[in-house]
Design an enzyme around this catalytic site. Structure first.
Site, PDB file in Angstrom:
ATOM      1  N   ILE A   1      13.529   0.387 -23.071  1.00 43.22           N
ATOM      2  CA  ILE A   1      13.014   0.157 -24.426  1.00 43.22           C
ATOM      3  C   ILE A   1      13.962  -0.636 -25.314  1.00 43.22           C
ATOM      4  CG2 ILE A   1      11.538   2.207 -24.384  1.00 43.22           C
ATOM      5  CD1 ILE A   1      13.614   3.606 -26.138  1.00 43.22           C
TER       6      ILE A   1
ATOM      7  N   ASP B   1      15.411  14.204 -18.255  1.00 40.83           N
ATOM      8  CA  ASP B   1      15.879  13.026 -17.522  1.00 40.83           C
ATOM      9  C   ASP B   1      17.353  13.125 -17.168  1.00 40.83           C
ATOM     10  OD1 ASP B   1      15.416  10.676 -16.205  1.00 40.83           O
ATOM     11  OD2 ASP B   1      15.645   9.401 -17.968  1.00 40.83           O
TER      12      ASP B   1
ATOM     13  N   THR C   1      18.071  -2.854 -25.776  1.00 39.53           N
ATOM     14  CA  THR C   1      19.349  -3.352 -25.284  1.00 39.53           C
ATOM     15  C   THR C   1      20.458  -2.771 -26.137  1.00 39.53           C
ATOM     16  OG1 THR C   1      18.284  -5.399 -24.629  1.00 39.53           O
ATOM     17  CG2 THR C   1      20.670  -5.447 -24.795  1.00 39.53           C
ATOM     18  N   VAL C   2      21.518  -2.381 -25.475  1.00 40.59           N
ATOM     19  CA  VAL C   2      22.613  -1.743 -26.196  1.00 40.59           C
ATOM     20  C   VAL C   2      23.815  -2.680 -26.237  1.00 40.59           C
ATOM     21  CG1 VAL C   2      24.121   0.276 -26.313  1.00 40.59           C
ATOM     22  CG2 VAL C   2      21.780   0.517 -25.466  1.00 40.59           C
TER      23      VAL C   2
ATOM     24  N   LEU D   1      26.234  -3.870 -23.595  1.00 44.08           N
ATOM     25  CA  LEU D   1      26.651  -2.716 -22.791  1.00 44.08           C
ATOM     26  C   LEU D   1      25.633  -2.349 -21.735  1.00 44.08           C
ATOM     27  CD1 LEU D   1      28.005  -0.409 -25.640  1.00 44.08           C
ATOM     28  CD2 LEU D   1      29.344  -1.621 -23.928  1.00 44.08           C
TER      29      LEU D   1
ATOM     30  N   LYS E   1      21.784   0.093 -30.334  1.00 47.41           N
ATOM     31  CA  LYS E   1      20.619  -0.109 -29.475  1.00 47.41           C
ATOM     32  C   LYS E   1      19.590  -0.907 -30.270  1.00 47.41           C
ATOM     33  CE  LYS E   1      17.664   2.477 -26.333  1.00 47.41           C
ATOM     34  NZ  LYS E   1      17.568   3.749 -25.624  1.00 47.41           N
TER      35      LYS E   1
HETATM   36  N1  LIG Z   1      26.476   4.917 -26.680  1.00 50.40           N
HETATM   37  C1  LIG Z   1      26.633   4.093 -25.647  1.00 50.40           C
HETATM   38  N2  LIG Z   1      27.841   3.666 -25.308  1.00 50.40           N
HETATM   39  C2  LIG Z   1      28.025   2.839 -24.278  1.00 50.40           C
HETATM   40  N3  LIG Z   1      27.024   2.367 -23.526  1.00 50.40           N
HETATM   41  C3  LIG Z   1      25.784   2.752 -23.821  1.00 50.40           C
HETATM   42  C4  LIG Z   1      25.521   3.637 -24.889  1.00 50.40           C
HETATM   43  N4  LIG Z   1      24.200   3.851 -24.948  1.00 50.40           N
HETATM   44  C5  LIG Z   1      23.665   3.141 -23.963  1.00 50.40           C
HETATM   45  N5  LIG Z   1      24.606   2.482 -23.283  1.00 50.40           N
HETATM   46  C6  LIG Z   1      24.393   1.595 -22.151  1.00 50.40           C
HETATM   47  O1  LIG Z   1      23.189   0.898 -22.368  1.00 50.40           O
HETATM   48  C7  LIG Z   1      22.325   1.076 -21.276  1.00 50.40           C
HETATM   49  C8  LIG Z   1      20.889   1.197 -21.774  1.00 50.40           C
HETATM   50  O2  LIG Z   1      20.817   2.241 -22.707  1.00 50.40           O
HETATM   51  P1  LIG Z   1      19.605   3.255 -22.705  1.00 50.40           P
HETATM   52  O3  LIG Z   1      19.526   3.884 -21.378  1.00 50.40           O
HETATM   53  O4  LIG Z   1      19.760   4.150 -23.856  1.00 50.40           O
HETATM   54  O5  LIG Z   1      18.398   2.323 -22.912  1.00 50.40           O
HETATM   55  P2  LIG Z   1      16.924   2.707 -22.664  1.00 50.40           P
HETATM   56  O6  LIG Z   1      16.106   1.521 -23.020  1.00 50.40           O
HETATM   57  O7  LIG Z   1      16.615   3.960 -23.367  1.00 50.40           O
HETATM   58  O8  LIG Z   1      16.896   2.985 -21.122  1.00 50.40           O
HETATM   59  P3  LIG Z   1      15.852   3.835 -20.357  1.00 50.40           P
HETATM   60  O9  LIG Z   1      14.999   2.854 -19.685  1.00 50.40           O
HETATM   61  O10 LIG Z   1      16.693   4.609 -19.385  1.00 50.40           O
HETATM   62  O11 LIG Z   1      15.138   4.699 -21.295  1.00 50.40           O
HETATM   63  C9  LIG Z   1      22.833   2.284 -20.549  1.00 50.40           C
HETATM   64  O12 LIG Z   1      22.719   2.117 -19.195  1.00 50.40           O
HETATM   65  C10 LIG Z   1      24.272   2.384 -20.896  1.00 50.40           C
HETATM   66  O13 LIG Z   1      25.036   1.770 -19.917  1.00 50.40           O
END
Ligand SMILES: Nc1ncnc2c1ncn2[C@@H]1O[C@H](COP(=O)(O)OP(=O)(O)OP(=O)(O)O)[C@@H](O)[C@H]1O
Length: 931
Positions: A557, A671, A559-560, A552, A575
């Site tokens: 930090i 954020d 991958t989702v 997704l 995640k």
């Molecule tokens: N619950 C969810 N349902 C659908 N897509 C999601 C969900 N959570 C995250 N995503 C997708 O996954 C991507 C990465 O998630 P997230 O931003 O939580 O990761 P991160 O590593 O925390 O990113 P960041 O660098 O912004 O902190 C998001 O851009 C979003 O598109």
């Protein structure tokens, strides 16, 4: 949050601090980027004072116990309760007269005093209407073709006076969704009968065999329906996809090899980090689908009635069976002075003053009372709302146990423990069942429902504190592993667990199952995960239980993935974070912060964390999935790339509620931007990405006004205590006259007011005390945020607090309405300079209302101390004219501006072709690309 093209985060990492700000992959990916900036100071040294102590409830209790009263003249709820103890002896007065002191009476199951519970509920209700929770819960429950499902099967050993002591009875907990399946019902009734008459362990074996056969049969049709049911597709423009490419292309090789089953976690294959996963469950094979049972008829009587009767037989007679509003026979008993009562009531329940009376004021302003001297019907409804709220609050505070019972009645009792308890306590509890009236039908799930033993006398559910008495039987259930392989479900072991463990489970059950997330109790995803745990062990849940369907998104930090829990049609967003990678980059604390915050959350516009586990150095967060992409993507799809004002209002209102909730928990989000606002399948939003959030203490404060109009306002609202907000025509509503308070036949829905001026009313309602739960004292010097969204105080390094969220909220609203942010420059540096130096300007196009601009102006005040929201938080913002007429309590039941496109969940198609994420099988392992 991962972002789409052009949406970037800047991260000042600890390891890179000597190099000043280090831009994350996303920021460097795009010439001009909108980026989150992180100076990890906060993350490095925990700022949290209050701290997360294991549960949301603890935190909230802490918040309320620390309430301070800023102004004189305000009687804190607990003082009111104490001072009105004389009224506690009047059991017939179930209404606003009930003081919290009453609540702390002997029936209270909690060791806590009842006053914080009252306030806690007030706070909770501030943003989440109790009435709408149920509706939202049912909305959020995935509509599967299976209908209902098994909540748990337990082997019950009745004791404590049960006539058949020692006879195990296997009980299957069902939900109501399969009501139509009469065959199943009768079959299960038969099965249960068999078990209740059995006396040895063969019972459960035989039962399980039969159930297995039954389920096999049922699963055939289930799978067929499932296929036709899952034809929606994820938005092709999923933000994650675009984002992934960007990140992968620019980050320092973050392809992670995930290894399961004693293999190292990260392996580089062809320069890519890939995951290797040993699967214990064959992919594409027969799905061990959750057993689905027919549901049974719901019992008409409910717990509330009983409790009501317990308190007040007279009130019970007058109880409206639709709204459960107990009407008092006011003529039959002597009431204390109305004014004093109302005053006390309002003191107890600031929410009433805060919310309902404000709405009432606006109703007055729009009604034609000036000519007719009568309050409109809608105002009467508001008064009724106040009255009901008062009653609700008082009933909650006067009987903690009763509140729990109501919760159970409302959301369904006899259900498997919810996941959050496991998350919080690290204790896995299979199931907990309250046994109740013997006479009820099996499967009347939202009532006292489980037939324990047909021969035993009726049991009455009276409390939830874990007591075992003549009238209460509480069954503890432990895992199957303890008892061998006789049963596929759970078996009872109330005697096999230690006292300490039992106590712990008691706590979990009372706090979590019915306290923390009652509205989630019917979420099939919870039960699906519980089922896996039941089958494979308490701590068994791991990545191997999921089919990864699609990536997704990829963030800083982790991958989702879109993932299906194997053997179910339940979808999650998982995640996956590589601990090794996080450690190396000093990002562990960010991951930890996110997990800690996710564990606390229980709000319709915030993600639900279903489970988390660490396996082979991979941290996984199992969350609910949002298939609708994010608001940034959605905005790009709009004509002109901006949202029409009603749509923008809808989205910002939901975000505001989420922020309000976060602040009440002591979380400063920091954020906010459209990329971090995901769209659920129902079109409502979900705020995500908490790794940059700041946790802090919060001191809820009750603000009061010493306005001379205070008494009149209270007198006005006093009328509300004698009616209800029930729409049932037969529900008695006395008509109240300001002067006499007498009722007149035929005018039940009107309150007569004489020569009351509009301005007086508004002043009165504004003078009402207000609960403020804004972390006003929080301070941080971190450089955190996204360039275009950075608050001036962050840029200046003056230290910042919760007000940064209101600044970002202003930018957010601006962007939704105008399609761009107000201070954007050609470069990030220019943007930052503009934020500090440039004054706010509004473009001529599109045409935006004065109210919207006025709100933005209030929010984008450069000095945080003068910014709207700084003093009183979201409550202040919610009152702004931009939101006039918005029903905050029901917004999550409102129709969203648009629904996401149909999406493809990625389940196997009819030809047997798999839509699962491309994984390479290597021996026992599965390999997939992580980053
Ligand atoms: N619950 C969810 N349902 C659908 N897509 C999601 C969900 N959570 C995250 N995503 C997708 O996954 C991507 C990465 O998630 P997230 O931003 O939580 O990761 P991160 O590593 O925390 O990113 P960041 O660098 O912004 O902190 C998001 O851009 C979003 O598109």
């Amino acid at each position: 949050m991962g972002s789409f093209a052009g949406k970037c985060e800047i991260v000042e990492e600890k390891e890179d601090r000597q190099n000043s700000i280090v831009y994350s992959a996303r920021s460097t990916a795009i010439p001009y980027s909108r980026s989150s900036i992180v100076d990890d100071k906060d993350l490095e040294r925990p700022v949290l004072k209050l701290g997360y102590r294991g549960s949301l409830e603890d935190d909230i209790n802490q918040l309320f116990e620390s309430i301070s009263i800023r102004t004189s003249g305000m009687i804190p709820s607990y003082q009111v309760g104490a001072s009105s103890s004389s009224r506690n002896n009047a059991p017939l007065q179930r209404s606003a007269l009930k003081s919290p002191a009453n609540a702390a009476g002997p029936r209270s199951p909690s060791k806590r005093n009842a006053e914080p519970a009252n306030l806690k509920q007030a706070l909770r209700d501030l943003c989440v209407s109790k009435a709408t929770e149920t509706a939202a819960a049912s909305k959020r429950t995935p509509k599967t073709s299976t209908g209902g499902s098994v909540y748990g099967s337990v082997l019950v050993e009745p004791g404590n006076g049960a006539s058949k002591e020692g006879k195990p009875v296997l009980v299957e907990l069902l939900d109501e969704a399969q009501r139509g399946s009469s065959d199943s019902i009768s079959q299960q009734l038969r099965l249960l009968k068999i078990h209740s008459s059995s006396q040895n362990s063969q019972t459960s074996k035989r039962y399980c065999d039969e159930m297995t056969t039954l389920n096999k049969h049922k699963n055939l049709s289930f799978d067929d329906q499932e296929l036709s049911n899952e034809k929606r597709s994820f938005g092709s423009s999923s933000p994650g996809a675009g984002n992934n490419k960007t990140v992968v292309g620019l980050k320092s090789v973050r392809k992670v090899r995930l290894l399961y089953a004693n293999t190292p976690s990260s392996t580089i294959v062809n320069g890519k980090r890939v995951a290797k996963l040993t699967r214990t469950i064959p992919r594409g094979g027969a799905k061990p689908t959750l057993r689905n049972k027919g549901s049974l008829k719901k019992k008409a009587t409910n717990v509330y009635d009983e409790v009501d009767g317990f308190y007040d037989p007279v009130a019970k007679e007058l109880l409206c069976h639709r709204c459960h509003y107990a009407l008092k026979n006011t003529a039959a008993k002597e009431e204390p002075s109305k004014d004093s009562l109302v005053e006390a009531d309002l003191e107890v329940n600031p929410r009433v003053k805060e919310g309902c009376l404000d709405e009432l004021a606006s109703d007055f302003s729009s009604s034609s009372y000036e000519s007719s001297h009568e309050i409109s019907a809608s105002a009467v409804t508001k008064l009724d709302k106040i009255r009901s709220s008062l009653d609700l609050m008082n009933s909650e505070t006067s009987a903690f146990g009763k509140k729990d019972i109501e919760d159970v009645s409302e959301y369904g009792n006899n259900e498997i423990m919810e996941e959050d308890s496991l998350l919080d306590k690290e204790v896995d509890q299979k199931d907990s069942v309250f046994m109740s009236e013997q006479s009820v039908e099996i499967g009347s799930f939202s009532e006292k429902s489980v037939v324990m033993n047909p021969d035993s006398p009726p049991k009455k559910l009276m409390s939830f504190e874990g007591e075992v008495s003549d009238t209460t039987v509480q069954i503890r259930v432990s895992e199957i592993e303890n008892k061998g392989e006789e049963c596929i479900g759970y078996n009872s072991s109330s005697t096999s667990i230690s006292e300490e463990e039992q106590e712990q489970r008691n706590n979990i059950m009372t706090r979590s199952s019915f306290g923390n997330r009652p509205h989630m109790s019917k979420d099939v995803r919870w039960e699906a995960i519980q089922h896996i745990r039941a089958q494979h062990g308490l701590n068994s849940l791991g990545l191997r239980h999921f089919n990864l369907l699609k990536k997704l998104g990829c963030g800083d930090i982790g991958t989702v993935y879109l993932a299906e829990l194997t053997g179910t049609n339940c979808l999650f967003a998982i995640k996956v974070m590589d601990n090794e990678f996080l450690e190396r980059r000093n990002k562990m604390s960010r991951a930890q912060t996110e997990k800690d915050i996710l564990k606390m959350l229980d709000h319709p516009f915030l993600p639900t964390l279903y489970s988390h586990f660490t396996s082979d150095n991979l941290s996984c967060l199992v969350m609910e999935c949002c298939p609708g992409g994010d608001l940034h993507v959605l905005r790009q799809k709009q004509p002109g790339r901006w949202f029409p004002e009603p749509a923008a209002r809808f989205y910002v209102a939901e975000v505001l509620l989420a922020l309000e909730y976060l602040h009440m928990l002591g979380v400063i989000y920091r954020d906010l931007k459209p990329e971090n606002i995901l769209v659920r399948d129902d079109g409502h939003i979900m705020v995500t990405d908490f790794d940059l959030s700041l946790r802090c203490t919060v001191s809820p404060t009750l603000l009061n006004s010493s306005s001379p109009l205070h008494t009149d306002a209270m007198r006005l609202s006093s009328g509300s205590r004698n009616g209800s907000n029930c729409i049932e025509p037969s529900c008695f509503r006395p008509k109240l006259s300001r002067g006499s308070g007498t009722k007149k036949k035929g005018k039940q829905h009107r309150i007569t007011m004489k020569k009351l001026k509009k301005s007086d009313l508004i002043a009165r309602f504004k003078s009402l005390p207000q609960l403020v739960a804004e972390p006003t004292d929080a301070r941080s010097n971190s450089f955190v945020g996204t360039h275009e969204y950075l608050a001036p105080e962050i840029i200046k390094g003056e230290g910042h607090g919760a007000a940064v969220d209101w600044w970002t909220f202003g930018i957010f609203l601006y962007e939704l309405l105008y399609g761009k942010t107000p201070f954007k420059g050609a470069t990030n540096e220019e943007t930052i300079a503009n934020v500090v130096l440039q004054s706010l300007k509004f473009p001529d196009n599109p045409n935006v209302s004065f109210q919207a601009k006025d709100l933005i102006r209030g929010l984008l005040v450069k000095e945080p101390e003068n910014r709207l929201g700084t003093e009183k938080g979201a409550a202040e913002i919610k009152r702004h004219a931009f939101f006039e007429g918005l029903n905050w309590a029901l917004i999550r039941c409102a129709i969203p501006p648009e629904l996401p496109d149909f999406y493809d969940y990625g389940v196997p198609n009819h030809e047997g072709k798999s839509n699962y994420l491309d994984c390479k099988a290597v021996g026992e392992h599965l390999e997939f690309e992580l980053f």
